[in-house]
Design an enzyme around this catalytic site. Structure first.
Site, PDB file in Angstrom:
ATOM      1  N   THR A   6      -8.791   2.882 -18.953  1.00 47.70           N
ATOM      2  CA  THR A   6      -8.391   1.950 -17.887  1.00 47.70           C
ATOM      3  C   THR A   6      -9.569   1.769 -16.925  1.00 47.70           C
ATOM      4  O   THR A   6     -10.546   2.526 -16.994  1.00 47.70           O
ATOM      5  CB  THR A   6      -7.201   2.497 -17.063  1.00 47.70           C
ATOM      6  OG1 THR A   6      -7.689   3.567 -16.236  1.00 47.70           O
ATOM      7  CG2 THR A   6      -6.056   2.990 -17.921  1.00 47.70           C
ATOM      8  N   ASP A  29       0.883  -1.168   0.000  1.00 53.02           N
ATOM      9  CA  ASP A  29       0.000   0.000   0.000  1.00 53.02           C
ATOM     10  C   ASP A  29       0.918   1.215   0.000  1.00 53.02           C
ATOM     11  O   ASP A  29       1.681   1.419   0.964  1.00 53.02           O
ATOM     12  CB  ASP A  29      -0.898  -0.023   1.248  1.00 53.02           C
ATOM     13  CG  ASP A  29      -1.907   1.116   1.237  1.00 53.02           C
ATOM     14  OD1 ASP A  29      -1.592   2.190   0.700  1.00 53.02           O
ATOM     15  OD2 ASP A  29      -3.006   0.925   1.790  1.00 53.02           O
ATOM     16  N   TYR A  39      -8.287  15.285  -6.669  1.00 57.60           N
ATOM     17  CA  TYR A  39      -7.442  14.640  -7.684  1.00 57.60           C
ATOM     18  C   TYR A  39      -6.535  15.683  -8.342  1.00 57.60           C
ATOM     19  O   TYR A  39      -5.329  15.475  -8.477  1.00 57.60           O
ATOM     20  CB  TYR A  39      -8.339  13.961  -8.726  1.00 57.60           C
ATOM     21  CG  TYR A  39      -7.582  13.174  -9.759  1.00 57.60           C
ATOM     22  CD1 TYR A  39      -7.054  11.926  -9.457  1.00 57.60           C
ATOM     23  CD2 TYR A  39      -7.388  13.665 -11.049  1.00 57.60           C
ATOM     24  CE1 TYR A  39      -6.353  11.188 -10.416  1.00 57.60           C
ATOM     25  CE2 TYR A  39      -6.698  12.950 -12.004  1.00 57.60           C
ATOM     26  CZ  TYR A  39      -6.183  11.706 -11.688  1.00 57.60           C
ATOM     27  OH  TYR A  39      -5.489  10.987 -12.625  1.00 57.60           O
TER      28      TYR A  39
HETATM   29  N1  LIG Z   1      -7.003   6.542 -16.718  1.00 61.09           N
HETATM   30  C1  LIG Z   1      -6.806   7.827 -16.935  1.00 61.09           C
HETATM   31  O1  LIG Z   1      -7.572   8.494 -17.673  1.00 61.09           O
HETATM   32  C2  LIG Z   1      -5.657   8.532 -16.295  1.00 61.09           C
HETATM   33  C3  LIG Z   1      -5.359   9.818 -16.748  1.00 61.09           C
HETATM   34  C4  LIG Z   1      -4.315  10.508 -16.159  1.00 61.09           C
HETATM   35  C5  LIG Z   1      -3.568   9.927 -15.162  1.00 61.09           C
HETATM   36  N2  LIG Z   1      -3.869   8.663 -14.746  1.00 61.09           N
HETATM   37  C6  LIG Z   1      -3.050   8.107 -13.667  1.00 61.09           C
HETATM   38  O2  LIG Z   1      -2.531   6.855 -14.045  1.00 61.09           O
HETATM   39  C7  LIG Z   1      -2.232   6.095 -12.871  1.00 61.09           C
HETATM   40  C8  LIG Z   1      -2.757   4.680 -13.039  1.00 61.09           C
HETATM   41  O3  LIG Z   1      -4.176   4.716 -13.090  1.00 61.09           O
HETATM   42  P1  LIG Z   1      -5.015   3.815 -14.095  1.00 61.09           P
HETATM   43  O4  LIG Z   1      -5.724   4.728 -15.002  1.00 61.09           O
HETATM   44  O5  LIG Z   1      -4.179   2.747 -14.644  1.00 61.09           O
HETATM   45  O6  LIG Z   1      -6.155   3.236 -13.105  1.00 61.09           O
HETATM   46  P2  LIG Z   1      -6.296   1.838 -12.337  1.00 61.09           P
HETATM   47  O7  LIG Z   1      -6.491   0.728 -13.278  1.00 61.09           O
HETATM   48  O8  LIG Z   1      -7.334   2.063 -11.293  1.00 61.09           O
HETATM   49  O9  LIG Z   1      -4.888   1.655 -11.672  1.00 61.09           O
HETATM   50  C9  LIG Z   1      -4.525   2.241 -10.456  1.00 61.09           C
HETATM   51  C10 LIG Z   1      -3.453   1.381  -9.816  1.00 61.09           C
HETATM   52  O10 LIG Z   1      -3.065   1.969  -8.573  1.00 61.09           O
HETATM   53  C11 LIG Z   1      -3.150   0.971  -7.550  1.00 61.09           C
HETATM   54  N3  LIG Z   1      -3.431   1.589  -6.264  1.00 61.09           N
HETATM   55  C12 LIG Z   1      -4.491   2.356  -5.889  1.00 61.09           C
HETATM   56  N4  LIG Z   1      -4.379   2.707  -4.600  1.00 61.09           N
HETATM   57  C13 LIG Z   1      -3.231   2.143  -4.137  1.00 61.09           C
HETATM   58  C14 LIG Z   1      -2.564   2.122  -2.885  1.00 61.09           C
HETATM   59  N5  LIG Z   1      -3.050   2.766  -1.803  1.00 61.09           N
HETATM   60  N6  LIG Z   1      -1.407   1.438  -2.785  1.00 61.09           N
HETATM   61  C15 LIG Z   1      -0.896   0.783  -3.849  1.00 61.09           C
HETATM   62  N7  LIG Z   1      -1.468   0.768  -5.060  1.00 61.09           N
HETATM   63  C16 LIG Z   1      -2.624   1.430  -5.200  1.00 61.09           C
HETATM   64  C17 LIG Z   1      -4.260   0.029  -8.016  1.00 61.09           C
HETATM   65  O11 LIG Z   1      -4.082  -1.279  -7.503  1.00 61.09           O
HETATM   66  P3  LIG Z   1      -4.710  -1.905  -6.152  1.00 61.09           P
HETATM   67  O12 LIG Z   1      -6.129  -1.462  -6.067  1.00 61.09           O
HETATM   68  O13 LIG Z   1      -4.515  -3.361  -6.399  1.00 61.09           O
HETATM   69  O14 LIG Z   1      -3.853  -1.373  -5.047  1.00 61.09           O
HETATM   70  C18 LIG Z   1      -3.957  -0.018  -9.519  1.00 61.09           C
HETATM   71  O15 LIG Z   1      -2.921  -0.936  -9.784  1.00 61.09           O
HETATM   72  C19 LIG Z   1      -2.868   6.850 -11.705  1.00 61.09           C
HETATM   73  O16 LIG Z   1      -1.869   7.583 -11.017  1.00 61.09           O
HETATM   74  C20 LIG Z   1      -3.837   7.800 -12.402  1.00 61.09           C
HETATM   75  O17 LIG Z   1      -4.079   8.969 -11.651  1.00 61.09           O
HETATM   76  C21 LIG Z   1      -4.886   7.947 -15.297  1.00 61.09           C
END
Ligand SMILES: NC(=O)c1ccc[n+]([C@@H]2O[C@H](COP(=O)([O-])OP(=O)(O)OC[C@H]3O[C@@H](n4cnc5c(N)ncnc54)[C@H](OP(=O)(O)O)[C@@H]3O)[C@@H](O)[C@H]2O)c1
Length: 314
Positions: free
Chosen positions: A185, A58, A150
């Site tokens: 995602t 975490d 956020y």
């Molecule tokens: N999707 C978009 O449109 C977008 C756009 C801009 C930026 N981002 C950024 O990209 C990054 C990845 O997001 P994603 O879009 O791939 O979404 P996602 O599929 O929800 O992935 C988020 C990841 O973070 C992990 N996570 C969440 N809370 C955590 C914690 N307390 N400790 C450890 N791991 C944690 C989740 O795994 P567990 O739940 O298994 O811990 C998951 O592996 C994020 O920083 C997000 O802000 C995404």
């Protein structure tokens, strides 16, 4: 074999990045809370020719992140790259968002990265090299409506990186900030939601593999800032020219394009505990892998014209 730590590796961009780094021959420490998904990701990495260890972590827990770094050093020998990708999303007006939810977004998205930097920089300094790749967001360049926690967390990541970069000059340690636009995602299915409405990804939506290759590229050739998705580049540039216009238009877009039309109960999503839903790279929102040149030129021209009109009026 180069060694990377990748947080948020259980789904979305992290899952796609694990594959991309595996193809490039990395040994990877995969970190997140959902261990069974990390084990799946580790098997995929090995199939693609990389090496992987799954470390349930975490990122809000400083000691757990330190243990992740120590275990990586013990089992994989060194650390060339730390990808701080773990993150959570939140939608809801500031006044409707519970204080503990607001704080938890900052704890995960910002302090998760601070914990990573604190744990890994001493190892980077001892080695004389290392790259921190910090995943921010297009929201770190704009004022995103209904996502104050956020947005604040992602602006904080860029500010932290800018300051740290100065302190680390000459040490061989590099920092790259990768800011994705809207990516296909499971993030939007995992998100905290205090809008009363079911959410979806904003358009245009890009494939997570585009972010994965950007991360892998800066891991090897660091750059200060990279925005992934042509619409994101246009918006970030335009925000520096006409901030009020961009923030206002973005607010309108969120209102009309971020929701499915259905309702949703108030929920903290995966902020405090991980959820079962969504363990793949894609979120099922149809992200584009490529952008046609003509479409990108049209978007840039339309937004240039809007900025010119706005500046002439004000
Ligand atoms: N999707 C978009 O449109 C977008 C756009 C801009 C930026 N981002 C950024 O990209 C990054 C990845 O997001 P994603 O879009 O791939 O979404 P996602 O599929 O929800 O992935 C988020 C990841 O973070 C992990 N996570 C969440 N809370 C955590 C914690 N307390 N400790 C450890 N791991 C944690 C989740 O795994 P567990 O739940 O298994 O811990 C998951 O592996 C994020 O920083 C997000 O802000 C995404």
């Amino acid at each position: 074999m180069r060694v990377a730590i990748l947080t948020g590796a259980s789904s979305g961009i992290g899952r796609a990045t694990a594959r991309e780094l595996a193809r490039r021959g990395y040994a990877i420490a995969l970190a997140a809370r959902r261990e069974h998904l990390l084990l799946d990701a580790a098997a995929e990495v090995e199939e693609l020719g990389g090496r992987a260890i799954a470390v349930e972590t975490d990122v809000t827990d400083e000691e757990a992140v330190e243990a992740l770094v120590n275990r990586t050093l013990a089992e994989l020998g060194r650390i060339d790259v730390f990808v701080g990708n773990a993150g959570v999303y939140q939608l809801g007006r500031f006044e409707d968002t519970p204080p503990d939810v607001f704080r938890r977004v900052l704890e995960t998205n910002f302090f998760g990265i601070v914990n990573g930097a604190r744990a890994v920089i001493p190892a980077f300094r001892r080695q004389g090299h290392g790259t921190l790749v910090l995943v921010a967001s297009l929201d770190s360049h704009v004022g995103a409506a209904q996502a104050a926690a956020y947005t604040a967390s992602k602006w904080a990541v860029r500010g932290f990186a800018a300051s740290l970069r100065s302190e680390l000059r000459g040490s061989g340690v590099h920092i790259s900030v990768v800011s994705p636009a809207s990516i296909d995602t499971p993030l939007f299915r995992h998100a905290a939601n205090y809008t009363g409405r079911a959410m979806k990804a904003l358009s245009p939506v890009y494939a997570p593999e585009r972010v994965a290759s950007a991360i892998a590229r800066v891991a090897e050739r660091p750059r200060r800032e990279v925005i992934v998705g042509p619409m994101g580049v246009v918006m970030a540039v335009q925000r520096t020219l006409t901030p009020a216009l961009v923030d206002r238009l973005f607010g309108i877009q969120v209102e009309h394009d971020h929701f499915t039309g259905g309702s949703a109960p108030a929920s903290p999503g995966n902020l405090f505990e991980p959820v079962d839903d969504g363990g793949s790279a894609s979120g099922g929102f149809g992200g584009r892998r490529h952008t046609r040149l003509r479409r990108a030129a049209l978007v840039a021209a339309a937004s240039g014209a809007a900025a010119a009109t706005w500046r002439a009026r004000t």
